[in-house]
Write a protein that holds these residues in place. Sequence first.
Motif, PDB file in Angstrom:
ATOM      1  N   LEU A  17       0.843  -1.203   0.000  1.00 57.23           N
ATOM      2  CA  LEU A  17       0.000   0.000   0.000  1.00 57.23           C
ATOM      3  C   LEU A  17       0.877   1.253   0.000  1.00 57.23           C
ATOM      4  N   PRO A  18       0.870   2.035  -1.077  1.00 52.21           N
ATOM      5  CA  PRO A  18       1.618   3.297  -1.078  1.00 52.21           C
ATOM      6  C   PRO A  18       0.954   4.309  -0.141  1.00 52.21           C
ATOM      7  N   HIS A  19       1.747   5.031   0.624  1.00 44.33           N
ATOM      8  CA  HIS A  19       1.180   6.020   1.534  1.00 44.33           C
ATOM      9  C   HIS A  19       0.459   7.132   0.792  1.00 44.33           C
ATOM     10  N   ALA A  20       0.856   7.370  -0.470  1.00 44.71           N
ATOM     11  CA  ALA A  20       0.192   8.423  -1.252  1.00 44.71           C
ATOM     12  C   ALA A  20      -1.289   8.121  -1.457  1.00 44.71           C
ATOM     13  N   TYR A  21      -1.660   6.839  -1.440  1.00 49.59           N
ATOM     14  CA  TYR A  21      -3.070   6.475  -1.584  1.00 49.59           C
ATOM     15  C   TYR A  21      -3.899   6.898  -0.375  1.00 49.59           C
ATOM     16  N   LEU A  22      -3.265   6.874   0.800  1.00 50.27           N
ATOM     17  CA  LEU A  22      -4.020   7.139   2.026  1.00 50.27           C
ATOM     18  C   LEU A  22      -4.618   8.537   2.043  1.00 50.27           C
ATOM     19  N   LYS A  23      -4.025   9.456   1.297  1.00 49.41           N
ATOM     20  CA  LYS A  23      -4.542  10.824   1.265  1.00 49.41           C
ATOM     21  C   LYS A  23      -5.925  10.900   0.631  1.00 49.41           C
ATOM     22  N   TYR A  24      -6.278   9.865  -0.125  1.00 55.52           N
ATOM     23  CA  TYR A  24      -7.569   9.870  -0.813  1.00 55.52           C
ATOM     24  C   TYR A  24      -8.660   9.169  -0.006  1.00 55.52           C
ATOM     25  N   PHE A  25      -8.313   8.656   1.172  1.00 53.00           N
ATOM     26  CA  PHE A  25      -9.324   8.083   2.075  1.00 53.00           C
ATOM     27  C   PHE A  25      -9.679   9.138   3.111  1.00 53.00           C
ATOM     28  N   ARG A  26     -10.776   9.813   2.902  1.00 51.25           N
ATOM     29  CA  ARG A  26     -11.125  10.937   3.768  1.00 51.25           C
ATOM     30  C   ARG A  26     -11.378  10.512   5.206  1.00 51.25           C
ATOM     31  N   CYS A  27     -11.784   9.268   5.404  1.00 54.07           N
ATOM     32  CA  CYS A  27     -12.115   8.824   6.756  1.00 54.07           C
ATOM     33  C   CYS A  27     -10.971   8.068   7.422  1.00 54.07           C
ATOM     34  N   PHE A  28      -9.780   8.075   6.799  1.00 56.81           N
ATOM     35  CA  PHE A  28      -8.651   7.350   7.376  1.00 56.81           C
ATOM     36  C   PHE A  28      -7.988   8.154   8.489  1.00 56.81           C
ATOM     37  N   GLU A  29      -7.593   7.446   9.558  1.00 56.02           N
ATOM     38  CA  GLU A  29      -6.876   8.071  10.666  1.00 56.02           C
ATOM     39  C   GLU A  29      -5.559   7.321  10.869  1.00 56.02           C
ATOM     40  N   ASP A  30      -4.467   8.088  11.057  1.00 48.56           N
ATOM     41  CA  ASP A  30      -3.131   7.484  11.132  1.00 48.56           C
ATOM     42  C   ASP A  30      -3.010   6.414  12.209  1.00 48.56           C
ATOM     43  N   ASP A 202       3.696  10.759  -4.903  1.00 45.81           N
ATOM     44  CA  ASP A 202       2.526  11.642  -4.873  1.00 45.81           C
ATOM     45  C   ASP A 202       2.120  12.065  -6.285  1.00 45.81           C
ATOM     46  N   GLU A 203       3.123  12.340  -7.140  1.00 47.28           N
ATOM     47  CA  GLU A 203       2.829  12.798  -8.498  1.00 47.28           C
ATOM     48  C   GLU A 203       2.152  11.705  -9.327  1.00 47.28           C
ATOM     49  N   VAL A 204       2.653  10.479  -9.197  1.00 44.14           N
ATOM     50  CA  VAL A 204       2.082   9.374  -9.979  1.00 44.14           C
ATOM     51  C   VAL A 204       0.670   9.048  -9.511  1.00 44.14           C
ATOM     52  N   VAL A 205       0.468   8.995  -8.207  1.00 46.12           N
ATOM     53  CA  VAL A 205      -0.867   8.703  -7.678  1.00 46.12           C
ATOM     54  C   VAL A 205      -1.839   9.811  -8.062  1.00 46.12           C
ATOM     55  N   LYS A 206      -1.362  11.036  -8.088  1.00 43.67           N
ATOM     56  CA  LYS A 206      -2.214  12.156  -8.528  1.00 43.67           C
ATOM     57  C   LYS A 206      -2.626  11.965  -9.985  1.00 43.67           C
ATOM     58  N   GLU A 207      -1.682  11.517 -10.826  1.00 44.21           N
ATOM     59  CA  GLU A 207      -1.991  11.247 -12.235  1.00 44.21           C
ATOM     60  C   GLU A 207      -3.066  10.173 -12.361  1.00 44.21           C
ATOM     61  N   ILE A 208      -2.930   9.094 -11.575  1.00 41.47           N
ATOM     62  CA  ILE A 208      -3.934   8.023 -11.596  1.00 41.47           C
ATOM     63  C   ILE A 208      -5.283   8.550 -11.143  1.00 41.47           C
ATOM     64  N   ALA A 209      -5.274   9.359 -10.065  1.00 36.75           N
ATOM     65  CA  ALA A 209      -6.525   9.914  -9.532  1.00 36.75           C
ATOM     66  C   ALA A 209      -7.198  10.829 -10.553  1.00 36.75           C
ATOM     67  N   GLU A 210      -6.399  11.607 -11.277  1.00 42.12           N
ATOM     68  CA  GLU A 210      -6.967  12.526 -12.265  1.00 42.12           C
ATOM     69  C   GLU A 210      -7.633  11.781 -13.406  1.00 42.12           C
ATOM     70  N   LYS A 211      -7.074  10.634 -13.787  1.00 41.40           N
ATOM     71  CA  LYS A 211      -7.709   9.823 -14.825  1.00 41.40           C
ATOM     72  C   LYS A 211      -9.083   9.354 -14.353  1.00 41.40           C
ATOM     73  N   GLY A 212      -9.137   8.922 -13.082  1.00 44.44           N
ATOM     74  CA  GLY A 212     -10.417   8.505 -12.532  1.00 44.44           C
ATOM     75  C   GLY A 212     -11.400   9.652 -12.433  1.00 44.44           C
ATOM     76  N   GLU A 213     -10.902  10.827 -12.058  1.00 49.36           N
ATOM     77  CA  GLU A 213     -11.774  11.997 -11.936  1.00 49.36           C
ATOM     78  C   GLU A 213     -12.335  12.421 -13.289  1.00 49.36           C
ATOM     79  N   ARG A 214     -11.537  12.272 -14.359  1.00 50.38           N
ATOM     80  CA  ARG A 214     -12.038  12.618 -15.688  1.00 50.38           C
ATOM     81  C   ARG A 214     -13.182  11.696 -16.094  1.00 50.38           C
ATOM     82  N   MET A 215     -13.001  10.383 -15.829  1.00 48.08           N
ATOM     83  CA  MET A 215     -14.090   9.443 -16.138  1.00 48.08           C
ATOM     84  C   MET A 215     -15.333   9.776 -15.325  1.00 48.08           C
ATOM     85  N   TYR A 216     -15.129  10.130 -14.058  1.00 48.33           N
ATOM     86  CA  TYR A 216     -16.249  10.477 -13.181  1.00 48.33           C
ATOM     87  C   TYR A 216     -16.966  11.725 -13.698  1.00 48.33           C
TER      88      TYR A 216
END
Length: 376
Positions: A17-30, A202-216
Amino acid sequence: MRPSGGGAKIVLSTATLPHAYLKYFRCFEDENLIDLEGLDRGLSIELRDDVLNVEALNEEIECDKRNIVIVNTVRKAREIYKELKCERKAVVHSLMRRKDRLGTLGKVENGGVLIGTQTLEAGLDLDLDALYTELSPIDSLVQRLGRVGRRGPGKAVIYSVEKSTPYLKTLTERTKQVLGADPSALNSWKFVKESVEKVYSDEVVKEIAEKGERMYAEALAYLSELSLFSYPPSREVLLRPSHYAILYIIEGPHRDEVTKTELLGGMVKISYRSYKKSRLKYLLDRIDKIYIVDKEKKDGELLVLKPVEGNRKEKLSKDRLRLDELVIFMEDLRGLYDEAGLAVEELGGEDGDVALGEPEEASKSKRRRSKKSRGR
């Protein structure tokens, strides 16, 4: 973690699990992160600049050992299976009927070669001696290495790839960079964790997230154009990287009833982005009779089939519901299905093994068409 405003608890479990993914879980707590250490291993690991091909495998592979070959596309898995010299061999991939996939592993339990795609990365309870694999993203590669040397020595040979399909090119390139001149470092769990963070920055995960956001965003635009008592927009819209259709390929002659066991055993799941350019369309265009499941009989085991009649091509192109689950009979495939599954090399259309999202130019083109449609 606990979703905001809800009472349910959610457990996410993964080895990589990359830590960069955790930023996209709004309900996650460290404080809820449990980070367990993995075990170091002792595999012999080699990274080659050569592309994996069947000629090289035939020279190197020891057929009496327990070998596994994992490639990135169905087309290549079929090619290697057909041309590999070893007598004891089996192939597993997503474009095989369920009963054929389940029945193939027994062929190589005591030696031989198991060939497949990402379907072999997890859930395989076999202890194998040697892995020959195409390069894939670090998390996928770690899963593949886990197939060998579980209870003794093992070796792995990682080959370069000409194309990154079905993965993002960025992920495979970064993986090759972190492996560098010492791929044996993959035996170290500490190195694996560090490499996952480097590949999924962070940059790569952001790129992946943006692809998903475009589809959304495109899906929301599509939904906003829907209105009561009018036809939906003619363009196709994706809520995820691909659409999926389920084909049930049934043995025996055409008939109006099949059992649930036959149906489930014949199941093949096919992904596609655009039906008009897909392997699915090319396949269905060559089938004489296509059926849908109409109803169950009272005993619950027999299912009644109903043929797709009228202008079949038009119905299949326009009616998304009819593409969800279709029944065809093996005798109609005329050489398009064999012991290695669907003969994708005989089908036209796009390669079903597609990367997450789309090439940037294709995505821009869709967005331009969407804007024009809204403007009208």
